[in-house]
Design an enzyme around this catalytic site. Structure first.
Site, PDB file in Angstrom:
ATOM      1  N   ASP A 346       0.838  -1.135  -0.290  1.00 24.86           N
ATOM      2  CA  ASP A 346      -0.072  -0.023   0.074  1.00 24.86           C
ATOM      3  C   ASP A 346       1.032   1.350   0.024  1.00 24.86           C
ATOM      4  OD1 ASP A 346      -2.729   1.429   0.535  1.00 24.86           O
ATOM      5  OD2 ASP A 346      -1.669   2.130   2.163  1.00 24.86           O
ATOM      6  N   GLU A 383       1.664  -0.445  -5.138  1.00 27.16           N
ATOM      7  CA  GLU A 383       0.818   0.806  -5.480  1.00 27.16           C
ATOM      8  C   GLU A 383       1.681   1.853  -5.750  1.00 27.16           C
ATOM      9  OE1 GLU A 383      -3.431   2.601  -3.704  1.00 27.16           O
ATOM     10  OE2 GLU A 383      -1.735   2.299  -2.270  1.00 27.16           O
TER      11      GLU A 383
END
Length: 711
Positions: A346, A383
């Site tokens: 993330d 990401e």
């Protein structure tokens, strides 16, 4: 709470590995803090009483000791005595009981925000709080080593992967055929009914939203809400306890879940949040890292203020050796001990921004991950952005990283909602060579997606022009406004059959484009079953029917059944067609047919020329020469395939197209047609080269040119 006398007999133990480890008739504890004056281990008994034990041994900044007589199941925490000087980023406070960052099990939760605050008054200038947090904060738990076998890792080649993003709780919380005690748990996902659904769907890998132990943020606690997604971590080694069917068995049940998925040939990828923690900004609670050694864990300015490039209040310091060790130790634990096959990182750009500076693909932390002999064998997915403009780094990560391709999402959404021009679309369909063919990467390192947990579902993408996040309690201010969606005439639910038919066809267009593009497709659980969040594009705090998978959808059962049949069909088609999932970029190389490996066609059957790419077109033909497929089988041999002709037409009116000449295929046979509910093509029969066919408005058609010339 009562405090019992300290245990006198403590052995020295060893500094590594960090954490709590049962050995030699006791448990060895080790925790790092370079700024502490001394550290107390606190053993919490069943009645809530506390035994404080000074860890007198300090090696390399690690405080350690072996405590005889302690056994697995013991609850514990730490109190750190040291400087409290927020102006220098130092926030040691022995009144706050701290979770072990290396705890493999965590119990309890934050119940009293005031008790957990390390300060009084102003968080930057106020005095140290003297309120004891014992009884108001989570506790670490000593665990036994080992557990159930997690099975043989499937090691699915990336070019064969189809990734399915799901939430452990939400996927089975409402499943009518899973026993109620198992719904919403690790064992619910391991249940044969859930496994059968995944295998029939055809996905190869599940990507689980965060399963690290997470804590609700203070703002949610104050409003009586819950962090459903889990992007608020506190324990990077502990499975989230709420997903266990039986409290205290989360480690065992997670391993059983992995074993069940592995037995079905399905990989387990977990979403990891190494960019920030649940402690939030300077006004947040002191639960672990902040009280241990805040400058060793968190990004600070030169003046001692916490810096935030994540939008979550704090940012882990990627340049810190303490953080590098924490991240790599955690990742190795999850892949070696818990059986995990890969990781999605993330806001991964923060891992490449040491001291909050410019992004560096060769930063210490990113390099430590990719050069680790264990982690380098895992699927590593970034990401590639954070909360700042400088953090948007799609295409900029190093050779071993796959990336969520946000450019793919935006381009495909724009095309099917009517944006003109196909130049960028051609790049996305063919593996995004403009982004990834410059630093030793392959097309499968483009993780192609159209939806994810963060944003609209596919159904909502074709049903809403605007977000509808009022249920989140933030006056619809949260969530992105850049949805690139289209409601097709009515906002939200409608009984208009013409609009409904167009919406479902557009959903099929989006899904088929995703699965037929070169690269690795990822889609969100429920998109194949017509799941809606009623226009909410940021349902992070809705642990209810809004977010859960609806297995018996009201008002959309027919659409759900048809979408599921369509999804299964396209996934099977991709799996059986090596040319559609090639592991090498198209290069215009001459093939056995005498033509380049990839050719783009206009509706008139002629090849695109340079000027065509800059015209306002809504129709594109893509021909892939299967005789030169670069896909290989598991033994490493090249696998030839049929050639394929893909037509995408986003125009509002039908269009006639002419098939290319015999040099591209003597005959063509329709294999997929989004104008039908389940994708079964109209009976065109066997089409000769140069045949004329009509594409319905807003539709996709895939044709096969058999190697032998026979259908």
């Amino acid at each position: 709470m009562a405090t019992r006398p300290s245990v006198d007999h403590v052995l020295a133990g060893r500094p590594f590995p960090l954490g709590a480890h049962a050995e030699a008739g006791g448990v060895r504890f080790a925790i790092t803090s370079a700024v502490a004056d001394f550290v107390e281990l606190c053993l919490i008994d069943a009645d809530g009483s506390e035994r404080r034990i000074a860890l007198t041994e300090r090696t390399f900044g690690v405080w350690h000791g072996l405590v005889p007589g302690v056994t697995p199941g013991q609850r514990y925490g730490y109190r750190v005595h040291g400087p409290y000087d927020p102006a220098r980023g130092l926030r040691c406070n022995p009144n706050k009981l701290l979770v072990d960052p290396y705890a493999r099990q965590i119990t309890g939760t934050l119940t009293d925000l005031r008790a957990a605050q390390g300060f009084t008054g102003d968080p930057e200038r106020g005095r140290m709080s003297t309120v004891d947090s014992l009884g108001s904060v989570p506790l670490s738990v000593v665990t036994s080593p080992g557990g159930p076998d997690t099975g043989t890792k499937p090691e699915v080649p990336f070019e064969e992967a189809v990734i399915y993003e799901l939430h452990v709780k939400g996927f089975t919380e409402q499943h009518p055929f899973i026993p109620e005690p198992l719904r919403g748990t690790y064992l619910g996902l391991a249940h044969p009914v859930a496994i059968e659904y995944l295998t029939r769907l055809g996905v190869t890998s599940v990507e689980l939203l965060p399963v690290h132990w997470f804590q609700d943020e203070p703002a949610l606690i104050r409003n009586g809400r819950h962090n459903y997604w889990g992007y608020s971590p506190l324990g990077y080694f502990a499975p989230h306890a709420a997903y266990a069917s039986e409290p205290g068995r989360e480690v065992e049940e997670f391993r059983l879940m992995v074993a069940a998925l592995h037995a079905a040939g399905i990989e387990v990828i977990i979403d990891v949040v190494f960019n920030h923690t649940a402690e939030g900004g300077p006004d947040g609670p002191t639960l672990s890292f902040r009280g241990l050694d805040a400058p060793a864990y968190y990004l600070h300015t030169d003046r001692g203020h916490m810096a935030d490039i994540t939008g979550c209040g704090n940012t882990l310091e990627a340049a810190s050796p303490t953080v590098v060790r924490l991240v790599t130790d955690s990742l190795r634990y999850w892949t070696q001990e818990m059986g995990v096959d890969g990781f999605r990182f993330d806001l991964a750009s923060t891992l490449g921004r040491p001291r909050g500076g410019k992004f560096d693909r060769d930063s210490t932390l990113l390099t430590a991950i990719t050069t680790d002999p264990v982690l380098s064998r895992c699927k590593l997915i970034a990401e590639p952005w954070d909360a700042t403009g400088d953090g948007y780094r799609v295409g900029d990560f190093g050779a071993q990283w796959a990336e969520w391709n946000g450019r793919y999402r935006d381009t495909v959404r724009d095309f099917w909602r009517g944006a003109t021009g196909v130049r960028d679309l051609a790049y996305r369909l063919s593996g995004s060579s403009d982004l990834y063919d410059h630093n030793l990467r392959r097309p499968w390192q483009s993780i192609n997606f159209i939806t994810a947990h963060d944003g609209f579902t596919v159904r909502d993408l074709v049903s809403y022009n605007e977000k509808h996040n009022d249920a989140n309690g933030e006056d619809n201010r949260d969530g992105t406004n850049d949805n690139r969606s289209w409601n097709h005439g009515v906002e939200g639910d409608t009984a208009d059959q013409e609009i409904l038919a167009l919406r479902t066809r557009q959903a099929r267009n989006l899904f088929a484009t995703l699965l037929l593009s070169t690269g690795t497709p990822m889609f969100t659980a429920g998109d194949e079953f017509w799941r809606t969040q009623h226009g909410n594009n940021n349902a992070y705090c809705l642990d209810d029917e809004t977010s859960w998978f609806d297995w018996t959808p009201d008002g959309g059962a027919d659409e759900a059944t048809a979408m599921l049949a369509f999804a299964r069909r396209v996934i099977r088609l991709r799996a059986a067609s090596p040319a559609l999932r090639q592991p090498e970029f198209f290069e215009g190389r001459t093939t056995p047919t005498g033509k380049p490996d990839l050719i783009w066609f206009r509706p008139d059957g002629e090849e695109f020329d340079e000027s065509d790419w800059f015209e306002d077109r809504r129709t594109l033909g893509m021909w892939i020469d299967g005789s030169n497929s670069q896909a290989r089988n598991r033994e490493g041999e090249l696998v030839p395939d049929h050639s394929w002709l893909l037509w995408l037409h986003a125009g509002a009116e039908p269009v006639q197209v002419i098939l290319p000449g015999r040099e591209y295929g003597k005959t063509f046979k329709a294999s997929l047609d989004t104008s039908s509910a389940d994708g079964s093509p109209a009976d065109f029969g066997v089409l000769e080269a140069k045949s004329r066919i009509t594409l319905p408005a807003r539709s996709l058609l895939l044709l096969r040119a058999p190697r032998t010339g026979n259908s």
